[in-house]
Design an enzyme around this catalytic site. Structure first.
Site, mmCIF file in Angstrom:
data_model
loop_
_atom_site.group_PDB
_atom_site.id
_atom_site.type_symbol
_atom_site.label_atom_id
_atom_site.label_comp_id
_atom_site.label_asym_id
_atom_site.label_seq_id
_atom_site.Cartn_x
_atom_site.Cartn_y
_atom_site.Cartn_z
ATOM 1 N N ARG A 39 95.995 71.617 -43.316
ATOM 2 C CA ARG A 39 95.894 72.762 -42.243
ATOM 3 C C ARG A 39 94.796 73.261 -42.116
ATOM 4 N NH1 ARG A 39 100.933 75.114 -41.561
ATOM 5 N NH2 ARG A 39 102.665 74.708 -42.976
ATOM 6 N N GLY A 40 94.277 73.190 -40.830
ATOM 7 C CA GLY A 40 92.866 73.931 -40.537
ATOM 8 C C GLY A 40 93.067 75.269 -40.349
ATOM 9 N N LYS A 41 92.111 76.020 -39.998
ATOM 10 C CA LYS A 41 92.126 77.476 -39.516
ATOM 11 C C LYS A 41 93.255 77.544 -38.326
ATOM 12 C CE LYS A 41 87.711 78.121 -38.935
ATOM 13 N NZ LYS A 41 86.817 77.542 -39.749
ATOM 14 N N ALA A 43 94.921 74.980 -36.643
ATOM 15 C CA ALA A 43 95.662 73.654 -36.320
ATOM 16 C C ALA A 43 96.370 73.058 -37.750
ATOM 17 C CB ALA A 43 94.671 72.426 -36.033
ATOM 18 N N VAL A 45 98.295 69.456 -39.347
ATOM 19 C CA VAL A 45 97.970 68.069 -38.885
ATOM 20 C C VAL A 45 99.338 67.492 -39.690
ATOM 21 C CG1 VAL A 45 96.785 65.982 -39.329
ATOM 22 C CG2 VAL A 45 95.900 68.100 -38.684
ATOM 23 N N LYS A 60 98.155 66.400 -34.657
ATOM 24 C CA LYS A 60 97.225 67.587 -34.747
ATOM 25 C C LYS A 60 97.964 68.626 -33.934
ATOM 26 C CE LYS A 60 92.545 69.521 -34.871
ATOM 27 N NZ LYS A 60 91.123 69.229 -34.746
ATOM 28 N N ASP A 154 80.187 70.855 -37.485
ATOM 29 C CA ASP A 154 81.297 70.996 -38.487
ATOM 30 C C ASP A 154 81.326 69.750 -39.835
ATOM 31 O OD1 ASP A 154 84.312 72.626 -39.178
ATOM 32 O OD2 ASP A 154 82.407 72.750 -40.377
HETATM 33 C C1 LIG Z 1 95.903 61.291 -45.086
HETATM 34 C C2 LIG Z 1 95.266 62.631 -44.662
HETATM 35 C C3 LIG Z 1 95.346 63.620 -45.489
HETATM 36 N N1 LIG Z 1 95.048 64.920 -45.432
HETATM 37 C C4 LIG Z 1 94.369 65.022 -44.072
HETATM 38 N N2 LIG Z 1 93.917 66.300 -43.906
HETATM 39 C C5 LIG Z 1 93.241 66.730 -42.559
HETATM 40 C C6 LIG Z 1 93.490 67.991 -42.023
HETATM 41 C C7 LIG Z 1 92.943 68.435 -40.792
HETATM 42 C C8 LIG Z 1 91.986 67.768 -40.395
HETATM 43 C C9 LIG Z 1 90.930 68.251 -39.191
HETATM 44 C C10 LIG Z 1 91.198 67.646 -38.283
HETATM 45 N N3 LIG Z 1 91.240 67.146 -37.088
HETATM 46 C C11 LIG Z 1 91.492 66.392 -40.852
HETATM 47 C C12 LIG Z 1 92.025 65.946 -42.103
HETATM 48 N N4 LIG Z 1 94.291 64.192 -43.016
HETATM 49 C C13 LIG Z 1 94.843 62.984 -43.373
HETATM 50 N N5 LIG Z 1 94.640 61.731 -42.539
HETATM 51 C C14 LIG Z 1 94.193 61.871 -41.052
HETATM 52 C C15 LIG Z 1 93.866 63.297 -40.368
HETATM 53 C C16 LIG Z 1 93.633 62.664 -39.018
HETATM 54 C C17 LIG Z 1 93.381 63.419 -37.878
HETATM 55 C C18 LIG Z 1 92.171 64.284 -38.007
HETATM 56 C C19 LIG Z 1 93.593 64.799 -37.961
HETATM 57 N N6 LIG Z 1 93.947 61.192 -39.234
HETATM 58 N N7 LIG Z 1 94.135 60.788 -40.379
#
Ligand SMILES: Cc1cnc(Nc2ccc(CC#N)cc2)nc1Nc1cc(C2CC2)[nH]n1
Length: 325
Positions: A39-41, A43, A45, A60, A154
């Site tokens: 979880r971003g602020k 968003a 995912v 996302k 960022d």
């Molecule tokens: C396995 C995995 C585990 N945790 C996250 N966390 C995460 C949460 C938010 C953001 C912030 C953002 N954007 C970046 C990582 N991303 C993962 N894979 C992604 C995540 C993505 C796209 C970027 C979301 N592709 N693969």
């Protein structure tokens, strides 16, 4: 291309945007995991598996309204940046866009290894050779952005993703939610970024410049090599003071086995005045990064001292590349 507006955000005209947004409802096309990846602020995912192909993506969900303010301009900017980055594999790829009543949904390339931050959470830091390989890929990604006048703003381990699990061989940039397009003559000022990685000029509310990312790259290299944040302190105010004073130390217990080239790389980026920082291409040319590490040490020429001691003029040595084979 997309027209940058005066606040550093890219715009997409309405009919191009509506052609980009899928008509169906995302839950009809993808199976979303029960628990989010992160979880971003503003968003969340989720891992999303395409029902027909079985391919896994990261969906996302970005709120269209934040504190009762419309965020569509910012979301459209993030989409436009991702489209501009389609031709580099150093940036997480955008696959599709969906819309719901409350959210825009960016279906993105899945990096199965997750956040680089996760490795650091385990209390580990990277071996110098891994840190160098990671930094080189990060610099190549940022070079692509800067060549397109995009500042990420960022850069931090949470936004650096590992393509494969348990391997930092392939690393990609993500999250352009607060990135800006810097047009010469248009000054963008905003308090952005994450405290530990934010540059002094941002704290002083001065115009944001591409070299704001160079500062964050310096902090990132320090963190990857030591596991510690150079300016981190117990409270934000102290961190801000440490940053604006650039009070930097390389404790031997953390940097004992780190090369002087790596330390010089970090110092070269952590310069208070953004104008005095190297640009991204100069960072790529730094010996720590561009080191031709595959030449066996014996072949790296060193001026032979005994000739100098008998103060003859040292023979002009022709570089290996120009030697007759
Ligand atoms: C396995 C995995 C585990 N945790 C996250 N966390 C995460 C949460 C938010 C953001 C912030 C953002 N954007 C970046 C990582 N991303 C993962 N894979 C992604 C995540 C993505 C796209 C970027 C979301 N592709 N693969």
């Amino acid at each position: 291309g997309f027209t940058p507006s005066r606040d550093g955000l890219l715009q997409i005209d309405d009919d191009l945007l509506s052609s980009l947004i899928q008509k169906e409802n995302i839950t009809g096309v993808y199976d979303l995991d029960k628990t989010p990846l992160g979880r971003g602020k503003y968003a969340t995912v989720w891992r999303a598996v395409h029902k027909k192909t079985g391919t896994a993506y990261a969906a996302k969900f970005v709120k269209k309204r934040r504190r009762n303010q419309d965020q569509m301009k910012e979301i459209i900017h993030e989409i436009a940046v991702l489209i501009k980055c389609k031709s580099t594999n150093r940036v997480i790829r955008l696959h599709e866009v969906y819309e719901s009543v409350t959210d825009m949904v960016l279906v993105l390339e899945l990096a199965a290894g997750g956040e680089l931050q996760h490795i650091l959470d385990g209390g580990e830091c990277l071996k110098e050779v891994e840190a160098r390989k990671s930094m080189k890929q990060i610099l190549e990604g940022v070079a692509y952005l800067h060549d397109n006048n995009i500042a990420h703003l960022d850069l931090k381990p949470q936004n650096l993703l590992l393509s494969e699990q348990d391997s930092c061989d392939v690393i990609k940039l993500c999250d352009f939610g607060i990135s800006k397009v810097l047009i010469p003559g248009v000054s963008v000022r905003e308090i952005v970024g994450t405290v530990d990685y934010v540059a002094p000029e941002v704290l002083n509310y001065e115009p944001i410049v591409l070299s704001t990312d160079i500062w964050s790259i310096g902090v990132l290299a320090y963190v990857l090599l030591s596991g510690f944040s150079p300016f981190g302190a117990d409270d934000k105010q102290q961190t801000f003071l440490n940053i604006s004073r650039c009070s930097l130390s390389f404790e031997s217990e953390h940097f004992g086995d780190v090369s002087s080239a790596a330390i010089d790389f970090i110092k070269s980026a952590l310069i208070v005045n953004p104008k005095d920082r190297p640009n991204i291409h100069e960072m790529l040319d730094h010996p720590w990064i561009s080191l031709k590490s595959n030449i066996p040490p014996a072949l790296t020429l060193k001026p032979c001292d005994h000739i100098n001691q008998s103060n003859n003029v040292a023979p002009k040595s022709t570089p290996l590349s120009q030697r007759k084979s």
